[in-house]
Design a protein around this motif. Structure first.
Motif, PDB file in Angstrom:
ATOM      1  N   LEU A   1      18.054  29.672  76.217  1.00 42.64           N
ATOM      2  CA  LEU A   1      19.310  29.942  75.559  1.00 42.64           C
ATOM      3  C   LEU A   1      20.252  30.772  75.021  1.00 42.64           C
ATOM      4  O   LEU A   1      20.607  31.446  75.036  1.00 42.64           O
ATOM      5  N   GLY A   2      19.609  30.604  74.018  1.00 40.79           N
ATOM      6  CA  GLY A   2      19.573  31.382  73.134  1.00 40.79           C
ATOM      7  C   GLY A   2      19.767  33.014  73.111  1.00 40.79           C
ATOM      8  O   GLY A   2      20.712  34.010  73.192  1.00 40.79           O
ATOM      9  N   SER A   3      18.465  33.676  74.129  1.00 42.21           N
ATOM     10  CA  SER A   3      17.780  35.254  74.811  1.00 42.21           C
ATOM     11  C   SER A   3      18.992  35.020  75.664  1.00 42.21           C
ATOM     12  O   SER A   3      19.721  36.191  75.807  1.00 42.21           O
ATOM     13  N   THR A   4      20.084  34.192  76.193  1.00 42.51           N
ATOM     14  CA  THR A   4      20.929  34.363  77.545  1.00 42.51           C
ATOM     15  C   THR A   4      21.944  34.880  76.653  1.00 42.51           C
ATOM     16  O   THR A   4      22.515  35.910  77.288  1.00 42.51           O
ATOM     17  N   LEU A   5      22.275  33.847  75.583  1.00 42.81           N
ATOM     18  CA  LEU A   5      23.913  34.139  75.110  1.00 42.81           C
ATOM     19  C   LEU A   5      23.636  35.307  74.193  1.00 42.81           C
ATOM     20  O   LEU A   5      24.623  36.243  74.530  1.00 42.81           O
ATOM     21  N   ILE A   6      22.314  36.214  73.575  1.00 40.79           N
ATOM     22  CA  ILE A   6      22.598  37.047  73.217  1.00 40.79           C
ATOM     23  C   ILE A   6      22.474  38.341  74.351  1.00 40.79           C
ATOM     24  O   ILE A   6      23.486  38.872  73.653  1.00 40.79           O
ATOM     25  N   THR A   7      21.434  38.348  76.111  1.00 38.44           N
ATOM     26  CA  THR A   7      21.955  39.243  76.673  1.00 38.44           C
ATOM     27  C   THR A   7      23.406  39.202  76.937  1.00 38.44           C
ATOM     28  O   THR A   7      23.790  39.889  77.453  1.00 38.44           O
ATOM     29  N   ARG A   8      23.998  37.629  77.382  1.00 35.46           N
ATOM     30  CA  ARG A   8      25.596  38.462  77.525  1.00 35.46           C
ATOM     31  C   ARG A   8      26.153  38.828  76.576  1.00 35.46           C
ATOM     32  O   ARG A   8      27.190  39.508  76.760  1.00 35.46           O
ATOM     33  N   VAL A   9      25.562  39.028  75.019  1.00 37.95           N
ATOM     34  CA  VAL A   9      26.996  39.919  74.015  1.00 37.95           C
ATOM     35  C   VAL A   9      26.490  41.431  74.633  1.00 37.95           C
ATOM     36  O   VAL A   9      27.527  41.992  74.455  1.00 37.95           O
TER      37      VAL A   9
END
Length: 392
Positions: free
Chosen positions: A309-317
């Protein structure tokens, strides 16, 4: 994925090991330098603050430098800081080296995130990020337990020397493997720094940064205080602490790997499936922590879900900050480290409550709940592709 990505990941491994292994070395450092353990704990805070401040600061300073030179310079400064720290007999000097190391780490990660996105096609940023962050997850699997064991056997200075030593092949790999071309754009060719900073006014970018920080706060809030759960609540021996940390690291590696294949085209699926499961998992771990088998299983699962979840959100950043090509990595780094700094502080306040050692697990559940409450009404924004104009 291109080989240069894995060379960058080697440096991330060294830096992740340095950041996380310190918790196991604090008593030895305190004794050796004649300070209290509480005072020695300031080294952790210094590193976290340096990471938060350093990400945009270092990225701003390095935005017009050649990418390879920036990355190599940050690694060499990081190496030197650990060599000085390993040799000093002064706590003040050691404290200063942690700040310098954090600034170098933040600068490296900010530039590396931006560089990683340029080494692959535009629709593979998530996979590139996963390859880069594999250095952090491998650090939790092997580097942190290895550093702690080395510190136990040979003293904390040996652990610092080992981190410095790992930086040598990483520096050589960057010099030989990263293209010599300017990965970052000159101010004349790309947006001005003021224009890139103005991207932070965009609600959609701020939203994904906030969600990434909340999820990472939940992750590090519990990760920091797992040791007493293992020994006191579950009743396992101290050697099991390393086993639990390794399991969490294995889970995080799996989570980053799987999410890396989904976060570019189907981020909504990762968030919709992983978010509720992560929310359920932290309270479940608190309730079942006294059962060793359940504890070991859930730690593995939570590691996978947290990093997916965390890496997916950072990818969205990175996607949402496309208008800030030289600063996007620093925004992602800042979001990660705001969570890493605040999570343990929030979790620590629960230790004196009736929840005791299990308080951080409940706090992590609450942080994920807040993230999902914010994300749910705006799920279309988060799951949208790069062309979405929602909240522009």
């Amino acid at each position: 994925m291109p080989l240069p990505l894995y060379l960058l990941a080697m440096a991330v491994f060294a830096m992740g090991t340095s950041e996380f292994m310190l918790a196991g070395l604090l008593p030895d450092i305190a004794s050796d330098l004649d300070v209290t353990v509480g005072t020695a704990g300031m080294l952790t805070s210094a590193f976290a603050i340096g990471m938060i401040v350093g990400a945009p600061l270092m990225a701003g300073l390095a935005r017009n430098w050649p990418g390879r030179s920036s990355l190599l310079g940050f690694v060499l400064v990081f190496l030197a800081a650990h060599a000085v720290g390993a040799a000093t007999t002064s706590f003040a000097v050691l404290f200063a080296t942690r700040v310098v190391a954090a600034l170098a780490n933040a600068g490296f990660l900010a530039v590396a995130l931006t560089t990683a996105a340029t080494l692959v096609s535009p629709d593979k940023k998530g996979r590139a990020l996963a390859a880069l962050l594999s250095g952090t997850t491998v650090a939790t699997i092997a580097g942190v337990p290895g550093g702690s064991m080395l510190g136990t056997l040979l003293g904390w200075r040996a652990a610092f020397w080992a981190v410095a030593a790992v930086c040598v092949p990483a520096a050589i790999g960057i010099l030989k493997g990263i293209p010599a071309r300017r990965v970052q754009q000159d101010a004349a060719d790309g947006p001005a720094l003021r224009s890139e900073l103005a991207q932070l006014k965009r609600p959609r970018l701020l939203l994904v940064m906030l969600l990434g920080a909340l999820v990472n706060a939940a992750t590090f809030g519990s990760f920091t205080f797992l040791a007493p759960v293992v020994t006191d609540t579950a009743g396992l021996g101290e050697l099991w602490i390393s086993v639990v940390l390794v399991l969490f690291g294995l889970g995080s590696f799996a989570g980053v790997t799987v999410a890396g294949r989904l976060s570019d085209q189907r981020p909504g699926l990762v968030i919709a499936a992983g978010g509720p499961l992560l929310l359920i998992g932290w309270p479940a771990l608190a309730v079942l922590a006294d059962k060793p088998v359940a504890l070991l299983t859930l730690v593995l699962v939570q590691g996978a879900l947290s990093f997916a979840l965390g890496s997916t959100l950072i990818t969205r950043v990175l996607y949402e900050a496309a208008g800030a090509p030289t600063m996007a990595g620093s925004y992602a780094t800042a979001a990660l480290n705001v969570g890493a700094a605040l999570g343990p502080l929030i979790a620590a306040t629960t230790l004196s409550t009736t929840a005791g050692d299990l308080g951080p697990l409940w706090a992590s559940g609450l942080l994920v709940a807040v993230a999902l409450l914010i994300a749910f009404p705006l799920r279309g924004v988060i799951a949208a592709g790069r062309s979405s104009e929602v909240l522009q």
